[in-house]
Design a protein around this motif. Structure first.
Motif, PDB file in Angstrom:
ATOM      1  N   HIS A   1      29.637  51.323  30.702  1.00  0.00           N
ATOM      2  CA  HIS A   1      29.051  49.963  30.287  1.00  0.00           C
ATOM      3  C   HIS A   1      29.643  48.814  30.522  1.00  0.00           C
ATOM      4  O   HIS A   1      29.479  48.392  31.112  1.00  0.00           O
ATOM      5  N   TYR A   2      30.893  49.161  30.057  1.00  0.00           N
ATOM      6  CA  TYR A   2      31.993  47.830  30.296  1.00  0.00           C
ATOM      7  C   TYR A   2      33.748  47.901  30.368  1.00  0.00           C
ATOM      8  O   TYR A   2      33.878  48.652  29.799  1.00  0.00           O
ATOM      9  N   SER A   3      34.475  47.611  31.360  1.00  0.00           N
ATOM     10  CA  SER A   3      36.025  48.361  32.178  1.00  0.00           C
ATOM     11  C   SER A   3      36.737  46.817  32.020  1.00  0.00           C
ATOM     12  O   SER A   3      36.481  46.079  32.193  1.00  0.00           O
ATOM     13  N   VAL A   4      38.085  47.076  31.990  1.00  0.00           N
ATOM     14  CA  VAL A   4      38.714  45.706  31.533  1.00  0.00           C
ATOM     15  C   VAL A   4      40.090  46.431  32.712  1.00  0.00           C
ATOM     16  O   VAL A   4      40.945  47.249  31.762  1.00  0.00           O
ATOM     17  N   ALA A   5      40.814  45.788  33.769  1.00  0.00           N
ATOM     18  CA  ALA A   5      41.628  46.050  34.244  1.00  0.00           C
ATOM     19  C   ALA A   5      42.614  44.963  34.229  1.00  0.00           C
ATOM     20  O   ALA A   5      41.943  43.738  34.280  1.00  0.00           O
ATOM     21  N   ARG A   6      44.174  45.097  34.682  1.00  0.00           N
ATOM     22  CA  ARG A   6      44.635  43.311  35.273  1.00  0.00           C
ATOM     23  C   ARG A   6      45.485  43.916  36.391  1.00  0.00           C
ATOM     24  O   ARG A   6      46.189  44.782  36.450  1.00  0.00           O
ATOM     25  N   MET A   7      46.008  42.907  37.096  1.00  0.00           N
ATOM     26  CA  MET A   7      46.788  43.498  38.195  1.00  0.00           C
ATOM     27  C   MET A   7      47.735  42.174  38.624  1.00  0.00           C
ATOM     28  O   MET A   7      47.131  40.896  38.716  1.00  0.00           O
ATOM     29  N   PRO A   8      48.772  42.365  38.586  1.00  0.00           N
ATOM     30  CA  PRO A   8      49.439  41.324  39.288  1.00  0.00           C
ATOM     31  C   PRO A   8      49.395  40.546  40.642  1.00  0.00           C
ATOM     32  O   PRO A   8      49.129  41.362  41.467  1.00  0.00           O
ATOM     33  N   VAL A   9      50.004  39.515  40.138  1.00  0.00           N
ATOM     34  CA  VAL A   9      49.971  38.414  41.662  1.00  0.00           C
ATOM     35  C   VAL A   9      50.706  38.693  42.915  1.00  0.00           C
ATOM     36  O   VAL A   9      50.747  39.195  43.877  1.00  0.00           O
ATOM     37  N   ALA A  10      51.871  39.046  42.228  1.00  0.00           N
ATOM     38  CA  ALA A  10      53.241  38.836  42.593  1.00  0.00           C
ATOM     39  C   ALA A  10      53.126  40.688  43.797  1.00  0.00           C
ATOM     40  O   ALA A  10      52.381  41.807  43.186  1.00  0.00           O
ATOM     41  N   GLY A  11      53.041  40.677  44.729  1.00  0.00           N
ATOM     42  CA  GLY A  11      53.489  42.030  45.599  1.00  0.00           C
ATOM     43  C   GLY A  11      51.912  42.785  46.688  1.00  0.00           C
ATOM     44  O   GLY A  11      51.951  42.780  46.951  1.00  0.00           O
ATOM     45  N   ASN A  12      50.858  40.856  46.274  1.00  0.00           N
ATOM     46  CA  ASN A  12      49.843  41.227  46.518  1.00  0.00           C
ATOM     47  C   ASN A  12      48.896  40.166  47.353  1.00  0.00           C
ATOM     48  O   ASN A  12      47.852  39.824  47.427  1.00  0.00           O
ATOM     49  N   THR A  13      50.120  39.147  47.408  1.00  0.00           N
ATOM     50  CA  THR A  13      49.860  38.474  48.571  1.00  0.00           C
ATOM     51  C   THR A  13      49.612  38.652  49.693  1.00  0.00           C
ATOM     52  O   THR A  13      49.733  39.453  50.065  1.00  0.00           O
ATOM     53  N   GLN A  14      48.847  37.703  49.898  1.00  0.00           N
ATOM     54  CA  GLN A  14      48.501  37.556  51.940  1.00  0.00           C
ATOM     55  C   GLN A  14      50.027  36.528  52.250  1.00  0.00           C
ATOM     56  O   GLN A  14      51.006  36.000  51.274  1.00  0.00           O
ATOM     57  N   VAL A  15      49.789  35.737  54.116  1.00  0.00           N
ATOM     58  CA  VAL A  15      51.126  35.453  54.355  1.00  0.00           C
ATOM     59  C   VAL A  15      50.943  34.225  53.493  1.00  0.00           C
ATOM     60  O   VAL A  15      51.990  33.778  53.425  1.00  0.00           O
ATOM     61  N   VAL A  16      49.981  33.848  53.101  1.00  0.00           N
ATOM     62  CA  VAL A  16      50.462  32.214  52.922  1.00  0.00           C
ATOM     63  C   VAL A  16      50.733  31.935  51.236  1.00  0.00           C
ATOM     64  O   VAL A  16      51.506  30.849  50.411  1.00  0.00           O
TER      65      VAL A  16
END
Length: 141
Positions: free
Chosen positions: A38-53
């Motif tokens: 019914h309900y799940s939560v996760a998190r992810m860093p921005v660092a390492g997961n960006t595009q070219v700009v």
């Protein structure tokens, strides 16, 4: 620490804990925080997961959303079935260049053969970054 419902199949719990949500989720640094159908939560860093700009890549939002939607559907499916994604879409509302993104997955439909989840991605201030909707088909093993 991952919070799981106590009535889950032990084999499914072991698979979720050991895999961390799968190879791609692990490479992207996704941390599973709370898991249920019914309900799940996760998190992810921005660092390492960006595009070219330097913005968080739109596909990263989708990976976080699909990871949560698939795991939540697998939990609903139980030990004798598995979930297969059949549709996913994303609307990106705001960009982010640093910090963490939190995905909150809420079930819209938990049926016998289909599950649909909405996953909302927010920044550390709680601002909505994107919305992902995913439908999984449940199949017998």
């Amino acid at each position: 620490m991952t919070i799981l419902p106590p009535d889950l199949d032990p084999a499914l719990v072991a698979r979720l804990v050991e895999s961390g949500g799968g190879g791609l989720a692990k490479r992207m640094g996704i941390e599973l925080l709370e898991l249920s159908a019914h309900y799940s939560v996760a998190r992810m860093p921005v660092a390492g997961n960006t595009q070219v700009v330097g913005l968080l890549h739109g596909g990263a939002h989708v990976v976080l959303g699909e990871s949560l939607g698939s795991i939540s559907s697998a939990i609903h499916a139980g030990p004798t079935r598995y979930a297969v994604g059949i549709e996913i879409n994303a609307t990106h509302s705001r960009s982010i260049t640093e910090g963490w993104v939190t995905g909150t997955c809420t079930a819209l439909v938990l049926g016998r053969t289909l599950c649909t989840h909405e996953i909302v991605m927010t920044d550390e201030s709680g601002r909505r970054l994107s919305t992902v909707r995913m439908t999984n088909m449940l199949r017998d093993l």
